[in-house]
Design a protein around this motif. Structure first.
Motif, short mmCIF file in Angstrom:
data_model
loop_
_atom_site.label_atom_id
_atom_site.label_comp_id
_atom_site.label_asym_id
_atom_site.label_seq_id
_atom_site.Cartn_x
_atom_site.Cartn_y
_atom_site.Cartn_z
N GLN A 1 -8.68 -0.52 -4.92
CA GLN A 1 -9.20 0.28 -3.81
C GLN A 1 -8.81 -0.30 -2.47
O GLN A 1 -8.26 0.38 -1.61
CB GLN A 1 -10.74 0.35 -3.90
N LYS A 2 -9.09 -1.60 -2.31
CA LYS A 2 -8.83 -2.20 -1.00
C LYS A 2 -7.34 -2.20 -0.68
O LYS A 2 -6.93 -1.92 0.45
CB LYS A 2 -9.37 -3.64 -0.96
N SER B 1 -5.06 -0.09 -1.70
CA SER B 1 -4.50 1.21 -1.29
C SER B 1 -4.90 1.55 0.14
O SER B 1 -4.10 2.11 0.88
CB SER B 1 -4.88 2.34 -2.25
N ILE B 2 -6.12 1.16 0.55
CA ILE B 2 -6.52 1.40 1.94
C ILE B 2 -5.64 0.58 2.88
O ILE B 2 -5.14 1.08 3.89
CB ILE B 2 -8.01 1.05 2.15
N TYR B 3 -5.42 -0.68 2.53
CA TYR B 3 -4.57 -1.53 3.37
C TYR B 3 -3.13 -1.03 3.38
O TYR B 3 -2.42 -1.19 4.38
CB TYR B 3 -4.63 -2.99 2.91
N PRO C 1 -10.02 6.73 -3.14
CA PRO C 1 -9.22 6.10 -2.10
C PRO C 1 -7.73 6.14 -2.42
O PRO C 1 -6.91 6.33 -1.52
CB PRO C 1 -9.74 4.66 -2.04
N CYS D 1 -5.20 7.90 0.14
CA CYS D 1 -4.18 7.06 0.77
C CYS D 1 -2.78 7.52 0.38
O CYS D 1 -1.89 7.59 1.23
CB CYS D 1 -4.38 5.60 0.39
N GLY E 1 -7.88 5.31 7.80
CA GLY E 1 -7.95 4.09 7.02
C GLY E 1 -9.24 3.33 7.29
O GLY E 1 -9.87 2.79 6.37
N LEU F 1 -12.04 4.98 5.47
CA LEU F 1 -11.98 4.66 4.03
C LEU F 1 -12.48 3.23 3.78
O LEU F 1 -13.17 2.96 2.79
CB LEU F 1 -10.56 4.82 3.51
N LEU F 2 -12.11 2.33 4.71
CA LEU F 2 -12.55 0.95 4.57
C LEU F 2 -14.07 0.86 4.65
O LEU F 2 -14.71 0.11 3.92
CB LEU F 2 -11.90 0.09 5.66
#
Lengths: 280, 361
Positions: free
Chosen positions: B40-41, B43-45, B177, B181, B235, B238-239
């Motif tokens: 998850q993290k 793909s957001i990054y 996410p 993304c 983003g 989403l974070l």
């Protein structure tokens, strides 16, 4: 008389106390090739930059196809400093950024080649087509107007074929040999659909053979695309060969103008620039 | 030629199917595992890195305001989507706050992007005339000012000042996410391959030539800046959903540097690079290199240095090594293509074959 394309009237460009171009008057008619020559530092490239909107002249006016594209008079800081003539003749300020000037139909090349050197040859030409595209940001970003994108690609490809650069289509522009880079730069300028083409030392760094080819090439594109051409050049063979008229600048001032034969025999020009060959 | 296109399409379809199957499996069986949270993290990054890359890598504008736009996005999302009955407890120091609306999560995410765009326009108007480092300093300053502003007591009824915002909708599946993304990155890729994307690259290559080709510098730079801010805002939202809480204190410039680090590792000017870089970086920092922060004992010897914070030392060394010896990053400016992968695997075989032929001959 042929239609006037570019009319430069009393243009003075002063940087601080230095007068780079002093009261320049110059006309280019439809279909003409006009050369601007003079020793180094005479202000030739500065004159180019005034026409293309890179600099705002301190005083004077420039018309393109009957429309005033640049006009300025000494004001602000320059009011006191101004050392040129015709003070008070103009009272309007008209100025455009280079992209607007290009849009109006004046394309240029640069003294030291400025290609998008890491992009492909094809992309270099394609970028020049962006300006006239009608699609807006969103329809372009979402690829909604495929017909226009296709048209841009086809036109660019056609131009590359005409210029004999289609073999190098996918090559990185910076990897081309020098002569071809020059040619690509001209092709890229042509892709903006100009009416007037400004060539800043197109033959710089070329050998006599390449210079000869370039002369033929310039005449050829003039006829093919119905252009008027304004060039700055140091190769006298090229200038005398293809120019319809020549203007000579020295220390920012126009010292002579006329057809090549007149210029070649003009005393002032010989003194300032051409010189006398040793056997005479 | 046609055969290649068909092959690539089939391969892409297979890859997409495999990834989806894996994600569904991870979502069902190991929802609370480290792997799920890394996916998850990361793909957001990846989206954030792509949005920064659009500016730094494709338009050549060195901007460091990304954390500011993320924070705007996160706050906008949080403020607009906290359920009304929770307002009293979240805004406990401000009498339940003054924002009395609650929008669906989807609308909140879009609004996050739009608010970031509005602020980006305000910042871009004066700042985009600046070149290289000066632009970086100006945008960095903007992000810091904004962070202080959000924590300001007077804005408390809206932003909850320096207190935490929480209880807004979160992800119900790790697929959300990833899909959002992936979709956003797809939009950026479309943009880059359009006429406007080429104009961005032209500005990166040579501003003067680009202008002489009829590209309006101010307008085109602004378009890139606003697009980047929009996706940074999304983003950020989403974070916020991923972390389940928002606090201005966490959106420091260090966060921008993290994203910049991903862009550099992946390759400045490569979307694929940003995605790969993001997964590598997040997996390392959250998971694989976690052990560096704990004291370890091997063969009865307590390894010195290994304590809280050592992980960041290792990262700093890695970034120095990359900048010194591997400036291109993982991908340089190349992009993913099936042909590229096939050639990559063929190369060693081809060499061996040629060598065998030479040896025999």
């Amino acid at each position: 008389m042929a239609e006037n394309v570019l009319h430069i009237e009393n243009v003075t460009m002063q940087f601080g106390g230095v007068v780079a171009v002093n009261n320049l008057n110059l006309d280019i008619n439809q279909g003409e090739i006009v050369a601007l020559i003079g020793p180094n530092g005479a202000g030739k490239t500065t004159a180019f930059n005034c026409v293309t909107g890179v600099y705002e002249p301190t005083n004077g006016k420039i018309d393109f196809l009957g429309e005033t594209i640049v006009e300025n008079f000494p004001h602000g800081k320059m009011k006191k400093l101004y050392a040129g003539e015709n003070m008070g003749l103009y009272s309007n300020v008209v100025s455009h950024t280079p992209d607007v000037i290009t849009y109006k139909g004046i394309a240029r090349t640069f003294q030291n080649i400025r290609l998008f050197s890491k992009l492909s040859v094809f992309e270099n030409v394609l970028i020049a087509k962006h300006m006239r595209a009608k699609q807006n940001f969103f329809s372009a970003a979402l690829h909604l107007n495929r017909a226009e994108e296709k048209r841009m690609r086809e036109e660019s490809m056609a131009l590359l074929v005409e210029q004999g650069l289609d073999k190098y289509k996918d090559d990185v522009a910076g990897s081309l040999p020098y002569g071809l880079q020059r040619r690509l730069e001209i092709a890229r300028a042509l892709a903006t659909d100009p009416k007037l083409l400004l060539l800043d030392e197109p033959a710089a760094g070329m050998n006599p053979q390449e210079t000869l080819e370039l002369a033929a090439f310039i005449s050829e594109i003039r006829d093919k695309y119905k252009l008027s051409i304004f060039l700055v050049e140091h190769h006298m063979d090229l200038v005398m060969n293809i120019s319809d008229r020549i203007y000579v600048l020295d220390f920012g001032k126009l010292i002579a103008q006329g057809v090549p034969a007149e210029i070649q025999s003009n005393e002032k020009v010989i003194d300032a620039y051409l010189g006398v060959s040793e056997d005479e | 030629m046609m055969g290649n296109k068909k092959r690539d399409f089939i391969l892409s379809l297979i890859l997409a199917a495999v990834i989806t199957a894996l994600l569904v499996y991870v979502d069902k069986e190991m929802h609370y595992s480290m792997l799920a949270s890394v996916i998850q993290k990361a793909s957001i990054y990846a989206l954030l890195a792509v949005s920064l890359n659009l500016l730094n890598g494709f338009t050549g504008l060195f901007s460091l305001g990304q954390a500011g736009f993320m924070m705007l996005g996160a706050y906008t999302y949080a403020i607009l989507t906290i359920p009304l009955e929770q307002h009293a407890s979240v805004y406990q120091y401000f009498n339940g706050g003054i924002v009395n609306i609650c929008l669906p999560a989807f609308v909140g995410v879009i609004a996050a992007g739009i608010v970031a765009v509005i602020f980006a326009w305000l910042v871009g108007k004066p700042c985009l005339k600046l070149k290289s480092d000066y632009l970086a300093i100006a945008t960095l300053g903007f992000a810091e000012i904004l962070r202080a502003l959000i924590q300001w007591e007077v804005l408390g009824p809206v932003t909850n000042a320096s207190n935490i915002l929480k209880k807004f909708p979160k992800f119900d599946s790790i697929l959300t996410p990833v899909i959002v993304c992936a979709f956003c990155i797809f939009l950026v890729v479309l943009l880059i391959n359009s006429s406007y994307g080429r104009a961005f690259k032209a500005i990166r290559e040579d501003e003067i030539a680009a202008e002489a080709m009829g590209i309006n510098l101010a307008k085109t730079k602004m378009q890139a800046f606003l697009t980047s801010a929009f996706f940074a805002g999304v983003g950020g939202a989403l974070l916020a959903m991923f972390q389940a809480s928002v606090q201005a204190r966490s959106f420091t410039s260090a966060m921008t540097y993290e994203i910049l680090l991903i862009v550099v590792i992946g390759g400045i000017g490569s979307i694929t690079g940003s995605i790969i870089g993001s997964f590598l970086y997040i997996a390392s920092s959250e998971w694989w290199l976690r052990f560096l922060d704990d004291s370890q004992t091997y063969l009865g010897v307590n390894i010195p240095f290994m304590r809280g914070g050592f992980r960041m030392v290792v990262f700093s060394v890695v970034i120095m090594l990359i900048v010194l010896f591997y400036r291109q990053g993982i991908m340089g400016t190349r992009e993913f293509s099936w042909q590229g992968i096939i050639d990559f695997f063929k190369k060693p075989f081809a060499k061996r074959k040629r060598k065998a032929v030479e040896d025999n001959g």
